[in-house]
Design an enzyme around this catalytic site. Structure first.
Site, PDB file in Angstrom:
ATOM      1  N   GLU A 132       0.813  -1.222   0.000  1.00  0.00           N
ATOM      2  CA  GLU A 132       0.000   0.000   0.000  1.00  0.00           C
ATOM      3  C   GLU A 132       0.849   1.276   0.000  1.00  0.00           C
ATOM      4  O   GLU A 132       0.381   2.342   0.412  1.00  0.00           O
ATOM      5  CB  GLU A 132      -0.985   0.009   1.171  1.00  0.00           C
ATOM      6  CG  GLU A 132      -2.034  -1.082   1.062  1.00  0.00           C
ATOM      7  CD  GLU A 132      -3.198  -0.912   2.023  1.00  0.00           C
ATOM      8  OE1 GLU A 132      -3.229   0.107   2.758  1.00  0.00           O
ATOM      9  OE2 GLU A 132      -4.086  -1.791   2.044  1.00  0.00           O
ATOM     10  N   GLU A 243      -5.295  -8.855   1.064  1.00  0.00           N
ATOM     11  CA  GLU A 243      -5.935  -8.435   2.318  1.00  0.00           C
ATOM     12  C   GLU A 243      -7.411  -8.205   2.057  1.00  0.00           C
ATOM     13  O   GLU A 243      -7.769  -7.448   1.157  1.00  0.00           O
ATOM     14  CB  GLU A 243      -5.345  -7.130   2.871  1.00  0.00           C
ATOM     15  CG  GLU A 243      -3.998  -7.231   3.543  1.00  0.00           C
ATOM     16  CD  GLU A 243      -3.564  -5.893   4.135  1.00  0.00           C
ATOM     17  OE1 GLU A 243      -4.436  -5.106   4.560  1.00  0.00           O
ATOM     18  OE2 GLU A 243      -2.353  -5.624   4.164  1.00  0.00           O
TER      19      GLU A 243
END
Length: 313
Positions: A132, A243
């Site tokens: 991320e 995720e």
């Protein structure tokens, strides 16, 4: 199940069990900020494999760093724990702390390959450069003060650096990828990252998508929309679910309500649809995010291996 039917209709059914992995995400620290060590990882990997109702299918681990907590560049003890529990590993290197720290990540990974040999390298699914980082460096991430990230150009450079350093090692040829949100993957400035990786990791949390209706009833459609956005820039490369999850406890996010009932519904409708069909890393086995003390995504409490809800698919 609607999502499973959609997956199968698009040809995502697994062709060989060895090509599809199912696991959890594991940080290098505990929920109180203390460092995790070998016995912590070993215990968690064993807990994952013995979860009631899962038929021992959670046999993989995704890591965020290759460096042991509290050291400068020692290989993370999760590698040895994975060997000792026969756990496959999606290796991670933290890429948002500058070149010096990233070089330490590379050194730790290469040291692990030399020290642990084939027992380690044969269990490596792939290697993720960052997590991320693109989201955190984007305007969206900065507006939410979600931490320091790295630009697409930086991640591209780190990927090239890794390929150079892994040349001639036992890790040469392992798939190299990057993990991010769909909102970051589709940005034009990040096209070079998608082009330079062997796989894309997709992090998707409909619970947090407050720009549109996001109640549990919309969760499947919202997750699928985000995944399709990531796939739209993948050019046919594998996309792992790296995720996803729904909290059993936490503040309401627009229409999204955190509860064990909704967490179970999301697990059943999204998780069970992907398990065995595509490599998937659920978020999460136990809570460890010290910045989210008011929210719980974990399937089990920290001090108990008993699931919060039925995990049977």
């Amino acid at each position: 199940m609607q999502l499973r039917r959609h997956l199968v209709s698009l040809g995502f059914a697994a062709t060989a069990a060895a090509q599809v992995y199912q696991g959890f995400n594991y940080d290098s620290t505990n929920n109180d900020g203390s460092c995790r060590g070998y016995y912590d990882f070993k215990g968690l990997f064993e807990r994952a494999k013995n979860l009631p109702g899962t038929e021992g299918q959670f046999t993989a681990a995704r890591l965020y760093t290759s460096i042991e907590c509290g050291s400068a560049a020692d290989p993370i003890s999760a590698f040895q724990a994975a060997i000792d529990t026969d756990t496959h590993i999606l290796v991670g290197l933290w890429a948002s702390a500058g070149r010096a720290v990233y070089e330490n990540e590379l050194n730790a990974l290469i040291a692990a390959a030399k020290q642990l040999g084939a027992a380690f390298t044969d269990r490596v699914i792939g290697i993720s450069v960052g997590s991320e980082d693109l989201y955190r460096s984007s305007a969206q991430g900065q507006a939410k003060n979600d931490g320091v990230g790295a630009t697409g150009a930086e991640i591209e450079g780190y990927i090239g650096w890794m390929r150079d350093w892994l040349h001639g090692t036992a890790l040469e040829g392992k798939p190299i990828g990057h993990v991010d949100t769909w909102t970051a993957w589709i940005l034009p400035e990040n096209a070079g990252v998608a082009a330079s990786v062997d796989f894309l990791g997709h992090n998707g949390f409909p619970y947090f998508e407050t720009t549109k209706p996001n109640a549990i009833e919309q969760a499947v459609d919202n997750f699928w929309f985000g995944l399709q956005q990531t796939e739209s820039v993948a050019a046919g490369k594998p996309v792992f679910i790296t995720e996803t999850g729904w909290p059993s406890l936490g503040p309401q996010q627009r229409n999204a309500i955190a509860s064990a009932k909704n967490a179970r519904a999301y697990y059943s409708q999204v998780g069970c649809a992907f398990f065995g069909q595509r490599s998937t890393f659920w978020y999460t086995l136990v809570d460890t995010n010290t910045t989210q003390t008011d929210i719980s995504f974990s399937l089990t409490p920290i001090d108990s291996a008993a699931p919060k809800f039925d995990l049977t698919c």
